[in-house]
Design an enzyme around this catalytic site. Sequence first.
Site, mmCIF file in Angstrom:
data_model
loop_
_atom_site.group_PDB
_atom_site.id
_atom_site.type_symbol
_atom_site.label_atom_id
_atom_site.label_comp_id
_atom_site.label_asym_id
_atom_site.label_seq_id
_atom_site.Cartn_x
_atom_site.Cartn_y
_atom_site.Cartn_z
ATOM 1 N N ASP A 73 -21.658 -45.669 31.842
ATOM 2 C CA ASP A 73 -20.510 -45.802 32.724
ATOM 3 C C ASP A 73 -19.424 -46.486 31.916
ATOM 4 O OD1 ASP A 73 -19.408 -45.293 35.304
ATOM 5 O OD2 ASP A 73 -19.341 -47.454 35.613
ATOM 6 N N SER A 74 -18.200 -46.050 32.101
ATOM 7 C CA SER A 74 -17.128 -46.647 31.315
ATOM 8 C C SER A 74 -15.829 -46.619 32.085
ATOM 9 C CB SER A 74 -16.981 -45.907 29.988
ATOM 10 O OG SER A 74 -16.719 -44.545 30.230
ATOM 11 N N PHE A 154 -9.140 -37.319 26.567
ATOM 12 C CA PHE A 154 -9.100 -37.127 28.019
ATOM 13 C C PHE A 154 -8.689 -38.440 28.678
ATOM 14 C CE2 PHE A 154 -12.857 -39.506 29.492
ATOM 15 C CZ PHE A 154 -13.436 -39.801 28.273
ATOM 16 N N LYS A 177 -11.708 -41.404 16.805
ATOM 17 C CA LYS A 177 -11.836 -42.139 18.071
ATOM 18 C C LYS A 177 -13.250 -42.712 18.201
ATOM 19 C CE LYS A 177 -11.907 -41.672 23.052
ATOM 20 N NZ LYS A 177 -11.846 -40.823 24.229
ATOM 21 N N HIS A 182 -15.062 -47.663 22.576
ATOM 22 C CA HIS A 182 -16.076 -48.346 23.387
ATOM 23 C C HIS A 182 -17.369 -47.516 23.418
ATOM 24 C CE1 HIS A 182 -13.701 -45.479 25.513
ATOM 25 N NE2 HIS A 182 -14.399 -45.540 26.629
ATOM 26 N N ARG A 183 -17.241 -46.200 23.690
ATOM 27 C CA ARG A 183 -18.430 -45.343 23.802
ATOM 28 C C ARG A 183 -19.092 -45.187 22.434
ATOM 29 N NH1 ARG A 183 -16.058 -41.758 25.813
ATOM 30 N NH2 ARG A 183 -16.238 -42.362 27.959
HETATM 31 P P1 IMP Z 1 -17.188 -42.159 32.641
HETATM 32 O O1 IMP Z 1 -17.951 -43.322 33.177
HETATM 33 O O2 IMP Z 1 -17.463 -41.905 31.190
HETATM 34 O O3 IMP Z 1 -17.291 -40.944 33.504
HETATM 35 O O4 IMP Z 1 -15.634 -42.613 32.680
HETATM 36 C C1 IMP Z 1 -14.984 -42.969 33.890
HETATM 37 C C2 IMP Z 1 -13.482 -42.824 33.750
HETATM 38 O O5 IMP Z 1 -12.969 -43.816 32.846
HETATM 39 C C3 IMP Z 1 -13.028 -41.483 33.179
HETATM 40 O O6 IMP Z 1 -12.879 -40.518 34.190
HETATM 41 C C4 IMP Z 1 -11.693 -41.858 32.541
HETATM 42 O O7 IMP Z 1 -10.667 -41.877 33.510
HETATM 43 C C5 IMP Z 1 -11.924 -43.280 32.054
HETATM 44 N N1 IMP Z 1 -12.390 -43.265 30.652
HETATM 45 C C6 IMP Z 1 -13.626 -43.612 30.204
HETATM 46 N N2 IMP Z 1 -13.710 -43.459 28.873
HETATM 47 C C7 IMP Z 1 -12.496 -43.013 28.472
HETATM 48 C C8 IMP Z 1 -11.971 -42.667 27.193
HETATM 49 O O8 IMP Z 1 -12.638 -42.707 26.138
HETATM 50 N N3 IMP Z 1 -10.693 -42.253 27.186
HETATM 51 C C9 IMP Z 1 -9.924 -42.174 28.294
HETATM 52 N N4 IMP Z 1 -10.371 -42.451 29.511
HETATM 53 C C10 IMP Z 1 -11.656 -42.885 29.611
#
Ligand code: IMP
Length: 225
Positions: A73-74, A154, A177, A182-183
Amino acid sequence: MNNLTTLVIATRNSGKTKEIEDLLKDFPVKIKNLKDFGPIPRIEEDGDSFDENAYKKASFASRVLGLPALADDSGLMVEALSGAPGVLSARYGGENATDEDRCGKLLSEMKGESNRKAAFECVISVAVPTGRALTYEGRCEGIIAEKPSGRNGFGYDPLFYYPPLGRTFAEMSMEEKSSVSHRGKALFELKSEFNKVLIWISQNMPGPDKFKVMPGCEKIDVKIL
Ligand code: IMP
């Protein structure tokens, strides 16, 4: 003899699955995702932290399927907005908003704000059906730009300016990137410890006699395709 551990990535996103499969390609692990199984209920990402949401997704998938599972989750945390959009990053501006709408909303919230510090955070959780889990985290600090720049990536990438490279995330290649994001950092941590993760999984997977199906999931007919 088949000594591959199966690890379920708790997502239906094939891009995310492929990224993790590539990362772990040298390890004795077979990667699957939720699409490889029969119908599985969706889980609400309503936790107060990335940690809570990642754990919720990983432990739920693991209990329902009886296999080890990984979820992430991010999101983006902006200092001047008291950490918003945070866990609501994907839903900022409403369920039907596009990435462009979300960037527009963020820019208007930040209008006239001089403190533009922000950070992306990512939490990865690896869980077994008993509910035990391992956690990996990554964080990347940057600045909310005054206007969007770049076409790659994105989400909030066009607004996230990363001072050490002098560009926004959307102006970087995927490799660039990933080396600072973070990821990328959380995945790097996971990969560097993955041999230990496999041992931990084998020591913590309950035997079939000890496996307890989560209440409410007894009726789910799980088919491995
Ligand atoms: P998820 O938990 O990876 O699905 O991320 C949740 C939301 O956080 C995404 O829909 C984006 O809006 C934002 N987000 C997370 N990681 C990124 C990134 O690397 N770049 C830009 N937006 C991010």
